[in-house]
Design a protein around this motif. Structure first.
Motif, PDB file in Angstrom:
ATOM      1  N   ALA A 109       0.806  -1.213   0.000  1.00  0.00           N
ATOM      2  CA  ALA A 109       0.000   0.000   0.000  1.00  0.00           C
ATOM      3  C   ALA A 109       0.843   1.268   0.000  1.00  0.00           C
ATOM      4  CB  ALA A 109      -0.943  -0.008   1.198  1.00  0.00           C
ATOM      5  N   SER A 110       2.069   1.180  -0.464  1.00  0.00           N
ATOM      6  CA  SER A 110       2.901   2.375  -0.529  1.00  0.00           C
ATOM      7  C   SER A 110       3.430   2.553  -1.946  1.00  0.00           C
ATOM      8  CB  SER A 110       4.074   2.264   0.433  1.00  0.00           C
ATOM      9  OG  SER A 110       3.605   2.296   1.747  1.00  0.00           O
ATOM     10  N   PRO A 111       3.705   3.806  -2.316  1.00  0.00           N
ATOM     11  CA  PRO A 111       4.243   4.028  -3.661  1.00  0.00           C
ATOM     12  C   PRO A 111       5.631   3.398  -3.800  1.00  0.00           C
ATOM     13  CG  PRO A 111       3.787   6.103  -2.532  1.00  0.00           C
ATOM     14  CD  PRO A 111       3.616   5.029  -1.535  1.00  0.00           C
ATOM     15  N   GLN A 112       5.981   3.019  -5.014  1.00  0.00           N
ATOM     16  CA  GLN A 112       7.308   2.462  -5.272  1.00  0.00           C
ATOM     17  C   GLN A 112       7.930   3.186  -6.448  1.00  0.00           C
ATOM     18  OE1 GLN A 112       8.922   0.420  -3.505  1.00  0.00           O
ATOM     19  NE2 GLN A 112       7.385  -0.569  -2.228  1.00  0.00           N
ATOM     20  N   ASP A 113       9.246   3.034  -6.581  1.00  0.00           N
ATOM     21  CA  ASP A 113       9.924   3.676  -7.702  1.00  0.00           C
ATOM     22  C   ASP A 113      10.290   2.660  -8.754  1.00  0.00           C
ATOM     23  OD1 ASP A 113       9.845   6.110  -6.401  1.00  0.00           O
ATOM     24  OD2 ASP A 113      11.550   5.506  -5.185  1.00  0.00           O
ATOM     25  N   ASP A 145      16.448   8.324 -19.870  1.00  0.00           N
ATOM     26  CA  ASP A 145      15.525   9.459 -19.865  1.00  0.00           C
ATOM     27  C   ASP A 145      16.173  10.690 -20.474  1.00  0.00           C
ATOM     28  OD1 ASP A 145      17.331  10.012 -17.937  1.00  0.00           O
ATOM     29  OD2 ASP A 145      15.874  10.662 -16.438  1.00  0.00           O
ATOM     30  N   ILE A 198       3.008   4.432 -18.603  1.00  0.00           N
ATOM     31  CA  ILE A 198       2.832   5.416 -17.524  1.00  0.00           C
ATOM     32  C   ILE A 198       4.007   5.352 -16.554  1.00  0.00           C
ATOM     33  CG2 ILE A 198       1.444   5.946 -15.465  1.00  0.00           C
ATOM     34  CD1 ILE A 198      -1.034   5.265 -17.165  1.00  0.00           C
ATOM     35  N   LYS A 213       7.066   6.990 -17.893  1.00  0.00           N
ATOM     36  CA  LYS A 213       7.061   8.461 -17.840  1.00  0.00           C
ATOM     37  C   LYS A 213       7.074   8.972 -16.401  1.00  0.00           C
ATOM     38  CE  LYS A 213       4.713  12.485 -19.905  1.00  0.00           C
ATOM     39  NZ  LYS A 213       5.920  13.274 -20.140  1.00  0.00           N
ATOM     40  N   TYR A 214       6.301   8.316 -15.522  1.00  0.00           N
ATOM     41  CA  TYR A 214       6.219   8.758 -14.119  1.00  0.00           C
ATOM     42  C   TYR A 214       6.684   7.627 -13.224  1.00  0.00           C
ATOM     43  CZ  TYR A 214       3.057  11.752 -16.701  1.00  0.00           C
ATOM     44  OH  TYR A 214       2.521  12.580 -17.634  1.00  0.00           O
ATOM     45  N   SER A 263       7.441   7.193 -10.211  1.00  0.00           N
ATOM     46  CA  SER A 263       6.927   6.998  -8.857  1.00  0.00           C
ATOM     47  C   SER A 263       5.498   6.454  -8.973  1.00  0.00           C
ATOM     48  CB  SER A 263       6.961   8.338  -8.122  1.00  0.00           C
ATOM     49  OG  SER A 263       6.448   8.187  -6.841  1.00  0.00           O
ATOM     50  N   SER A 292       1.970   5.188  -7.737  1.00  0.00           N
ATOM     51  CA  SER A 292       1.071   5.287  -6.584  1.00  0.00           C
ATOM     52  C   SER A 292       0.495   3.916  -6.240  1.00  0.00           C
ATOM     53  CB  SER A 292      -0.069   6.245  -6.889  1.00  0.00           C
ATOM     54  OG  SER A 292       0.446   7.512  -7.206  1.00  0.00           O
ATOM     55  N   GLN A 293       0.109   3.755  -4.980  1.00  0.00           N
ATOM     56  CA  GLN A 293      -0.446   2.479  -4.525  1.00  0.00           C
ATOM     57  C   GLN A 293      -1.737   2.159  -5.285  1.00  0.00           C
ATOM     58  OE1 GLN A 293       0.012   5.187  -2.756  1.00  0.00           O
ATOM     59  NE2 GLN A 293      -1.627   5.587  -1.297  1.00  0.00           N
ATOM     60  N   HIS A 316      -5.047   4.158  -4.953  1.00  0.00           N
ATOM     61  CA  HIS A 316      -4.962   5.617  -4.948  1.00  0.00           C
ATOM     62  C   HIS A 316      -5.990   6.209  -5.911  1.00  0.00           C
ATOM     63  CE1 HIS A 316      -3.325   9.632  -4.966  1.00  0.00           C
ATOM     64  NE2 HIS A 316      -2.517   9.283  -3.990  1.00  0.00           N
ATOM     65  N   ILE A 366      -5.762   8.555  -7.817  1.00  0.00           N
ATOM     66  CA  ILE A 366      -5.198   8.989  -9.093  1.00  0.00           C
ATOM     67  C   ILE A 366      -5.543   8.005 -10.214  1.00  0.00           C
ATOM     68  CG2 ILE A 366      -2.951   7.826  -8.749  1.00  0.00           C
ATOM     69  CD1 ILE A 366      -3.358  11.249 -10.284  1.00  0.00           C
ATOM     70  N   TRP A 367      -5.611   6.715  -9.894  1.00  0.00           N
ATOM     71  CA  TRP A 367      -5.918   5.702 -10.906  1.00  0.00           C
ATOM     72  C   TRP A 367      -7.381   5.792 -11.311  1.00  0.00           C
ATOM     73  CZ3 TRP A 367      -1.637   4.027 -12.771  1.00  0.00           C
ATOM     74  CH2 TRP A 367      -0.521   3.799 -11.959  1.00  0.00           C
ATOM     75  N   THR A 398       1.069   3.693   5.530  1.00  0.00           N
ATOM     76  CA  THR A 398       1.145   3.319   4.119  1.00  0.00           C
ATOM     77  C   THR A 398       0.737   4.542   3.307  1.00  0.00           C
ATOM     78  OG1 THR A 398      -1.134   2.536   4.176  1.00  0.00           O
ATOM     79  CG2 THR A 398       0.561   0.892   4.520  1.00  0.00           C
ATOM     80  N   GLY A 399       0.853   4.447   1.992  1.00  0.00           N
ATOM     81  CA  GLY A 399       0.447   5.564   1.145  1.00  0.00           C
ATOM     82  C   GLY A 399       1.597   6.472   0.788  1.00  0.00           C
ATOM     83  N   LYS A 407      14.125  17.891 -16.387  1.00  0.00           N
ATOM     84  CA  LYS A 407      14.017  17.365 -17.752  1.00  0.00           C
ATOM     85  C   LYS A 407      13.600  18.445 -18.729  1.00  0.00           C
ATOM     86  CE  LYS A 407      13.141  12.564 -16.781  1.00  0.00           C
ATOM     87  NZ  LYS A 407      12.060  11.627 -16.522  1.00  0.00           N
TER      88      LYS A 407
END
Lengths: 319, 389
Positions: A131-135, A142, A231, A234-235, A237, A239-240, A243, A245-246, B46-47, B252
């Motif tokens: 449940a956390s964002p990942q890279d 890039d 996606i 391009k981005y 990071s 999101s979980q 989120h 945003i999705w 989390t989050g 960028k």
């Protein structure tokens, strides 16, 4: 000038993403006349699937997570993510939607919302994606592909064409061309269009409707997976899975499909680019406060003026 | 019909019994041993603000371990109940309602994000349970009522610190600033107002104001607008996940201006995500890890031994808020909310990790701020700014 061109480039890249996702909405609607609310979650699966595959495959092949691997690795991950999401799309249709083929359309719609919630929350479990964002590890360099300078001295500005933007546009375009070929130039495409036109008659003509529907879901999910992959290119990071945003992304792609004329494949692509342009140029020339407002205002206007969408044909009532 | 009804009644009866039994077991578990004092913490474990909650929780737990090892509060041990609010206001309200009404905690610690503290503070205020926010800087948080405290400075001060720094520090000397605000966050909006006010008062001009929403992924439209306005510095009062992506995208686009931000940047993730792109950017914070004071270095050593990473300011503030709470609980001699709140309000010159903490009439802490510069992905100390300056 450079700012206009820069905004244009962003709009084209984002438009390609919207178009890819909108295709999935529009194809399912075209054939089954229902809105697959779980479609945006397939994009999430595509994004997170690409991440999970990358962090496993890259070390296994002997590449570090911070160095850019050769192009074939990125292609392989894209392909695997597409196969993975295609399989998930197939399973969802088989288990959740097919048993409801003869049920009222509202039942399927509500089931789609249920599937969406299921995918979001299962995705958040710690042993799935967490449940956390990942890279996302970089799969593409890039660097700027081309840089143009405008103006002199203090006010000199650059127009940067990024590698990733070009890759997004190229991948999305080639996938959409393949799609176009499949739907309009193959026997399977003829079957799809026939089922879309009239399911019962198509069945009477010996078209295996269930198989065509399955294929449509697999195709839509694979395009969504490609969108998810692009996606995270391009981005980086991510999101979980649950989120908002999705959800917003899926909603905008859905709006794109409606604006273009839902059920119309070319309309979905057009709609994707139209809303990306409205969003990006609105944010640049008017104000970034109302970025989402422009998109939804356009939707309302289109629904008022041409309810069937830009390329939609007028509704034919089946008798 | 009658037999059906009887069957129905029997079934409902069994279900009701099962539910009661289950809830009894659950509440039995949560109340713990009767001699333990329960303290609540709600935070984003989390989050996209996960490091905020995790660091704070680690800080609080360290304080509790120290306290319990030293004999607890008048002989009674303290136990922490932590709930994850996922960085969402709705979840924060639910978590705090559960802490206050179900678990019956004596006091609540949380949140880091001002928006989440604002969502939960009324619940503590109404429940008569003191709440200490370790690091919410928006002034509105403690205005909710006399049960709400904080152990950090507030945004009118922080905004001024950032504006003064951007205007006067030798490597910035900015006269034109652009601001990018998270329009859904009271923290971000509040800081933006304070920064703009101060920056203009110090003789600068704000040439572009842009907004985004938490979770946004694309900032090119905002950044292209800013690029056209040619500012000397870009102020982004946001949280680390979005800030890091924004700075990456700015670089960028060929933008070289330094970014300045506030304590919402403070996370090891900031450097991890943004990499080299963030070098030469500045942010204000509550403490510096490089501070040579033995109290800070001792805390860092203990934290490192346990968690294998350098504690950020949120861990230190989590620790401080717990310590201040324990101090007030000892002095109050009772576990009554109002009595503890009265003692909290009297806190003066408490020697915390993040400096001397005195609670003022508005239940805020009056403290100095530090400015940090990102160098090779880690924050380095630049300056300390006192409240009076």
């Amino acid at each position: 000038m450079s700012d206009f061109a820069q905004t244009l480039i962003t709009a084209i890249a984002i438009g390609s993403l919207y178009a890819l996702i909108a295709l999935g909405y529009t194809m399912v609607y075209g054939i089954l006349k229902f809105i697959n609310f779980a479609h945006s979650d397939i994009v999430v699966l595509g994004a997170w699937g690409s991440y999970s595959l990358s962090v496993r495959i890259l070390p296994a092949l002997g590449y570090g997570l911070n160095e850019v691997p050769p192009v074939w690795v990125a292609l392989m991950i894209l392909l695997l993510a597409m196969i993975f999401c295609g399989a998930i799309g197939f399973t969802i249709e088989r288990l959740a939607y097919r048993p409801l083929r003869r049920a009222p359309r509202l039942n399927v719609l509500i089931t789609a919302i249920g599937v969406s919630l299921l995918l979001q929350n299962v995705g958040q479990l710690s042993f799935v994606f967490g449940a956390s964002p990942q890279d996302m590890p970089p799969l593409l360099s890039d660097r700027a592909l081309a840089t143009f300078s405008f103006g002199e001295g203090e006010s000199a500005r650059q127009l940067v064409i990024g590698m990733v933007d070009v890759v997004i546009f190229a991948t999305a375009t080639s996938l959409m061309l393949i799609m176009q070929y499949l739907v309009f130039h193959t026997q399977l495409g003829v079957a799809m269009r026939a089922v879309s036109f009239n399911t019962d008659t198509a069945a009477l003509m010996g078209i295996p409707v269930d198989r065509v529907v399955s294929f449509t879901f697999v195709l839509g999910s694979m395009l969504a997976a490609a969108a998810g992959f692009l996606i995270v290119m391009k981005y980086p990071s991510i999101s979980q899975p649950a989120h908002t945003i999705w959800v917003l992304l899926g909603l905008k792609a859905f709006v794109a499909a409606v604006i273009g004329g839902i059920g119309n494949v070319r309309g979905a692509v057009l709609g994707g680019f139209v809303i990306a342009f409205v969003e990006q140029f609105g944010a640049f020339y008017v104000s970034s406060n109302y970025r989402d407002v422009y998109v939804f205002t356009l939707l309302i206007l289109i629904l008022l003026v041409k309810p069937s969408g830009l390329l939609g044909s007028t509704l034919r009532e089946k008798v | 019909m009658i037999s059906l009804n009887r069957e129905f009644l029997q079934r409902t009866g069994i279900v009701a019994m099962l539910i009661t039994g289950l809830s009894l077991t659950i509440s039995g578990c949560q109340n713990g041993g009767s001699d333990e004092i329960l303290i609540g913490h709600y935070g984003s474990l989390t989050g996209s603000q996960a490091t905020f909650g995790i660091s704070t929780d680690n800080g609080i737990k360290m304080a509790i371990e120290e306290l319990n090892a030293a004999g607890g509060i008048n002989g009674r041990k303290v136990k922490l109940v932590t709930y994850d609010d996922k960085g969402e206001a709705r979840e924060a309200s639910t978590a705090v309602t559960r802490l206050v009404t179900k678990d019956g905690v004596v006091a609540v610690i949380g949140e880091v994000a001002s928006g989440l503290s604002l969502a939960a503070a009324p619940i503590c205020q109404e429940g008569g349970v003191p709440m200490i926010s370790p690091s919410s800087t928006n002034p509105k948080v403690t205005k909710v009522g006399d049960m709400i405290f904080r152990v950090c400075f507030i945004d009118p001060f922080q905004g001024k610190v950032c504006a003064k720094f951007a205007r006067e520090h030798e490597s910035l000397k900015a006269s034109k600033a652009a601001i990018v605000t998270d329009q859904g966050s009271p923290y971000s909006v509040g800081l933006e107002e304070e920064f703009e006010k101060s920056f203009v008062a110090f003789g600068g001009t704000v040439v572009s104001k842009q907004t985004y929403q938490a979770g946004d992924q694309d900032y090119s439209a905002q950044l292209t607008s800013i690029r056209a306005a040619e500012p000397d510095v870009i102020f982004v009062p946001g949280y680390y996940t979005e800030v890091a992506s924004m700075i990456l995208q700015a670089r960028k686009l060929g933008m070289t201006q330094p970014f300045v931000g506030a304590d919402g940047w403070d996370s090891a993730k900031l450097g991890e995500i943004a990499g080299d792109a963030i070098n030469g950017c500045f942010y204000s914070n509550h403490y510096s890890q490089e501070d040579p004071s033995p109290k800070i270095q001792d805390f860092i050593a203990k934290y490192k031994a346990k968690h294998n990473e350098t504690p950020d300011a949120l861990a230190a503030l989590g620790h401080d808020s717990a310590m201040i709470l324990f101090d007030a609980m000892k002095k109050a001699g009772t576990l009554e909310g109002a009595a503890i709140a009265a003692e909290l309000a009297k806190t003066k010159d408490f020697d915390g990790i993040t400096g001397k903490i005195s609670i003022d009439a508005e239940r805020n802490a009056v403290k100095s701020a530090v400015m940090l510069e990102m160098k090779n992905g880690v924050p380095k100390y630049v300056a300390t700014i006192q409240p009076g300056e």
